[in-house]
Write a protein that holds these residues in place. Structure first.
Motif, PDB file in Angstrom:
ATOM      1  N   VAL B 228       0.850  -1.202   0.000  1.00  0.00           N
ATOM      2  CA  VAL B 228       0.000   0.000   0.000  1.00  0.00           C
ATOM      3  C   VAL B 228       0.883   1.248   0.000  1.00  0.00           C
ATOM      4  O   VAL B 228       0.675   2.186  -0.781  1.00  0.00           O
ATOM      5  CB  VAL B 228      -0.935  -0.017   1.226  1.00  0.00           C
ATOM      6  N   VAL B 229       1.902   1.233   0.865  1.00  0.00           N
ATOM      7  CA  VAL B 229       2.816   2.374   0.957  1.00  0.00           C
ATOM      8  C   VAL B 229       3.506   2.632  -0.376  1.00  0.00           C
ATOM      9  O   VAL B 229       3.545   3.766  -0.869  1.00  0.00           O
ATOM     10  CB  VAL B 229       3.869   2.104   2.058  1.00  0.00           C
ATOM     11  N   VAL B 230       4.021   1.562  -0.973  1.00  0.00           N
ATOM     12  CA  VAL B 230       4.780   1.705  -2.221  1.00  0.00           C
ATOM     13  C   VAL B 230       3.893   2.272  -3.318  1.00  0.00           C
ATOM     14  O   VAL B 230       4.294   3.164  -4.074  1.00  0.00           O
ATOM     15  CB  VAL B 230       5.364   0.340  -2.635  1.00  0.00           C
ATOM     16  N   VAL B 231       2.662   1.783  -3.383  1.00  0.00           N
ATOM     17  CA  VAL B 231       1.772   2.231  -4.453  1.00  0.00           C
ATOM     18  C   VAL B 231       1.333   3.675  -4.216  1.00  0.00           C
ATOM     19  O   VAL B 231       1.279   4.479  -5.142  1.00  0.00           O
ATOM     20  CB  VAL B 231       0.567   1.283  -4.556  1.00  0.00           C
ATOM     21  N   ILE B 232       1.054   4.019  -2.958  1.00  0.00           N
ATOM     22  CA  ILE B 232       0.661   5.397  -2.660  1.00  0.00           C
ATOM     23  C   ILE B 232       1.801   6.350  -2.980  1.00  0.00           C
ATOM     24  O   ILE B 232       1.614   7.407  -3.581  1.00  0.00           O
ATOM     25  CB  ILE B 232       0.248   5.540  -1.173  1.00  0.00           C
ATOM     26  N   GLY B 233       3.019   5.956  -2.591  1.00  0.00           N
ATOM     27  CA  GLY B 233       4.164   6.839  -2.781  1.00  0.00           C
ATOM     28  C   GLY B 233       4.581   6.967  -4.241  1.00  0.00           C
ATOM     29  O   GLY B 233       5.154   7.969  -4.641  1.00  0.00           O
ATOM     30  N   GLY B 234       4.294   5.952  -5.037  1.00  0.00           N
ATOM     31  CA  GLY B 234       4.775   5.953  -6.416  1.00  0.00           C
ATOM     32  C   GLY B 234       5.867   4.911  -6.540  1.00  0.00           C
ATOM     33  O   GLY B 234       6.909   5.025  -5.884  1.00  0.00           O
ATOM     34  N   ILE B 235       5.629   3.917  -7.398  1.00  0.00           N
ATOM     35  CA  ILE B 235       6.539   2.784  -7.487  1.00  0.00           C
ATOM     36  C   ILE B 235       7.915   3.237  -7.962  1.00  0.00           C
ATOM     37  O   ILE B 235       8.016   3.969  -8.952  1.00  0.00           O
ATOM     38  CB  ILE B 235       5.944   1.729  -8.418  1.00  0.00           C
ATOM     39  N   GLY B 236       8.950   2.816  -7.249  1.00  0.00           N
ATOM     40  CA  GLY B 236      10.311   3.148  -7.645  1.00  0.00           C
ATOM     41  C   GLY B 236      10.858   4.397  -6.988  1.00  0.00           C
ATOM     42  O   GLY B 236      12.020   4.717  -7.145  1.00  0.00           O
ATOM     43  N   SER B 237      10.015   5.116  -6.244  1.00  0.00           N
ATOM     44  CA  SER B 237      10.470   6.365  -5.657  1.00  0.00           C
ATOM     45  C   SER B 237      10.705   6.210  -4.159  1.00  0.00           C
ATOM     46  O   SER B 237       9.783   5.891  -3.411  1.00  0.00           O
ATOM     47  CB  SER B 237       9.420   7.448  -5.925  1.00  0.00           C
ATOM     48  N   VAL B 238      11.958   6.422  -3.714  1.00  0.00           N
ATOM     49  CA  VAL B 238      12.271   6.282  -2.294  1.00  0.00           C
ATOM     50  C   VAL B 238      11.640   7.431  -1.500  1.00  0.00           C
ATOM     51  O   VAL B 238      11.125   7.247  -0.403  1.00  0.00           O
ATOM     52  CB  VAL B 238      13.792   6.246  -2.071  1.00  0.00           C
TER      53      VAL B 238
END
Lengths: 331, 304
Positions: B228-238
């Motif tokens: 969920v976190v990764v998708v909310i933040g934008g995949i590939g973006s730290v």
């Protein structure tokens, strides 16, 4: 001359399928004769999961919609049966208007309807995304439903609902495991026949086109969205039907049916069997449920064997069991 | 006011834990294009290794080292043996293979450590509470987690923005083929990135030990939140992973803290609590669905 002769003979695939179907129909007697009546329950579970997996395959294999949330429809189908039974046993209409029921045709219809509605809502929103985002948003919706049912104390919450009364189907006695099995098998065969028609229809071709290249489809003047949504809804309905049957077999429904691992399991059956093939998900379901049952009878730690088996299938058996079958028996 | 501050800190603490997991997952995803469901298993491996060493030796430092090493080595072994063969494959194949890995690791941990949860003590130096403001004590251990998480975030920022390796990582996320064409040993880079992601997952796992119990299946619970976190933040973006993790941590914690009281105003006590727990768990998924519908590529798309 030879060609004409060959076209009159039934194809080898048709012969194999007929034999397979005959074997499936005779299975309860064979299990009885082999002194293994528990085999009927196992075969019923396989038929039900095969139905669910081939429904997922319509979205995943035909339409390229990688749904990681099909457990939602599986569980909703199951809860439709459970909730209607609960209201029947409490003698108290649902929402004050809908009387509960244990009539199987009615509960199955309710399950399919509910699955279709949910798939329409989830699909309409989710299909605005694609790729990994689609995988994740379908997962998100399934998780929401999972937690919703966990928190509904009226229907057992975490513990689930026992369904103490077998569904009633005119002319059948579903307390008999063999008759329940034949019902599930019949529905599976009917569903597969429907899928075969759908995938060969213009609609199915457009759906496959949407999977392969949406831009070209648009260039042909077709909008993929409504086709994909219709495919997704049909897929959700089939999965909900399987969920309803599962509750009739297990006589129990709980949020476990909506858990994301269930979505994963259905996906694995499809991949294991062969994505986008008609019978692949059936073989995949048989392989996964069968392996689980055999390995868990053999050792408590069966997962440590199943895990690497799945891994080997991915690494070396591309295209799943169907591809393997085609390689062993070239046409 | 004091309660709100405490809940905000709790949310931040959950957020940085999620960040540690999400940073690795998003890098692996963005650079190698692999969906790694087994990322949660690395978190579990780190937690178990550290808990076991802690009970055997009683040394917190040895436990720390063991957890980090076990997770990083397991991660690199997984990359070398399995994932390396899956880079060019469909997401579906990756899902199936890494699901198989989950089964393997979970059962492996059952064989090694049994089904009973392990309990881990907080290191002696971090027991007790810190008085943040007069009359507002807060557990030192949780503050330490927040500090470690923020330090790692800063370190990752420096690594990715200021070093040559980081430049390759960024380039790999933008255009993998071009990096390879320029003669970079991309296989080594992949293994290193995966090892780093595994190390961070292990760090999260070993820090989670004293707060949650260390048990089989702990990885999957947090894995889905991490996705969920990764998708909310934008995949590939730290950067997106950090923002998404803090957002998810805060939303989840605040909903759990304040929803029951809000619902008790309109419903019966136990029913309200059950419904509130369910709704609070749904909250982050609702957040993700809304973010995806409004900004399909996440809050901070890695390469626009």
């Amino acid at each position: 001359m030879r060609n004409r002769l060959r076209s009159r003979l039934p194809s080898r695939d048709a012969v194999a399928l007929t034999l397979l179907l005959a074997l499936a129909i005779a299975l309860p007697w064979l299990a009885e004769a082999a002194g293994n009546p528990a085999g009927i329950a196992l075969a019923t579970r396989i038929a039900i999961y095969a139905l669910a997996a081939s429904a997922l395959n319509l979205a995943l294999g035909q339409g390229g919609m990688v749904s990681f949330g099909h457990a939602a429809f599986f569980g909703l189908g199951g809860y439709a049966v459970g909730i209607l039974y609960a209201h029947w046993s409490w003698q108290e209409p649902l929402l004050g208007i809908l009387p509960g029921t244990v009539s199987l045709p009615l509960t199955l219809l309710a399950a399919v309807g509910l699955g279709g509605l949910a798939a329409a809502a989830i699909g309409a929103l989710s299909l605005r995304t694609s790729g990994v985002q689609f995988i994740m948003i379908t997962l998100a919706f399934a998780q929401m439903l999972f937690f919703l049912f966990v928190s509904l104390k009226a229907y057992g919450g975490d513990d689930g609902l026992s369904v103490r009364r077998q569904g009633e189907f005119p002319g059948l006695s579903l307390r008999d495991p063999a008759q329940l099995y034949w019902l599930c098998l019949g529905l599976l065969v009917g569903w597969l026949a429907l899928l075969r028609r759908v995938t060969r229809s213009r609609f199915g071709q457009v759906l496959a086109g949407a999977r392969q290249n949406e831009r070209r489809l648009r260039a042909l003047g077709l909008t993929p969205y409504p086709y994909k949504l219709a495919g997704f809804i049909l897929s959700g309905m089939g999965t909900a039907l399987a969920g309803a049957l599962m509750v009739n077999q297990a006589r129990f429904v709980s949020p476990d049916m909506l858990h994301w691992t269930k979505s994963g399991e259905l996906m694995i059956m499809v991949i294991l069997g062969g994505v986008g093939t008609l019978l692949g998900p059936v073989f995949g379901a048989a392989a996964l449920v069968g392996l689980e049952s055999i390995l868990s009878a053999w050792t408590e730690n069966w997962q440590i064997i199943l895990g690497p088996i799945l891994l080997l299938v991915v690494l070396f058996g591309r295209g799943g069991l169907m591809a393997l079958l085609r390689r062993v028996l070239p046409a | 006011m004091g309660l709100l501050l405490e809940q905000l800190l709790n949310g931040l603490q959950l957020g940085v834990m999620l960040f540690l997991l999400a940073a690795g997952l998003t890098l692996v995803f963005g650079i190698m294009g692999v969906i790694n469901l087994a990322h949660g298993s690395l978190y579990m491996v780190g937690a178990f290794a550290s808990a076991w060493v802690a009970t055997k030796t009683g040394s917190a430092l040895a436990a720390l080292a063991a957890g980090l090493a076990a997770a990083a080595l397991t991660g690199m072994a997984v990359e070398l043996l399995v994932l390396r063969r899956l880079y060019a494959r469909d997401h579906l194949d990756q899902v199936l293979a890494t699901f198989g890995l989950i089964l393997f690791f979970n059962q492996g941990m059952v064989l090694l450590f049994g089904r009973q949860p392990l309990f881990v003590e907080i290191p002696a130096a971090l027991r007790g509470a810190v008085e943040l403001a007069p009359g507002l004590p807060y557990p030192a251990y949780r503050l330490a987690i927040i500090a470690v998480g923020l330090l790692v975030a800063a370190g990752l920022y420096l690594l990715i923005q200021r070093t040559r390796t980081g430049m390759l990582v960024r380039a790999g996320a933008t255009h993998r083929e071009m990096v390879r064409a320029l003669g970079v040993d991309i296989r080594l880079l992949y293994t290193l990135v995966f090892g780093l992601g595994a190390l961070l997952a292990g760090l999260a796992g070993l820090m989670a030990g004293p707060i949650f119990s260390v048990q089989v299946g702990m990885g999957e619970q947090i894995l889905i939140m991490t996705f969920v976190v990764v998708v909310i933040g934008g995949i590939g973006s730290v950067r997106g992973a950090l923002a998404g993790a803090v957002l998810v941590g805060l939303v989840d914690t605040l909903l759990r803290a304040y929803l029951p009281a809000a619902l008790r105003g309109v419903m019966q006590g136990p029913d309200a609590d059950a419904l509130a727990a369910g709704l609070a768990s749904m909250g982050v998924y609702l957040l993700m669905a809304v973010v995806l519908l409004l900004r399909p590529r996440g809050l901070f798309p890695a390469h626009a």
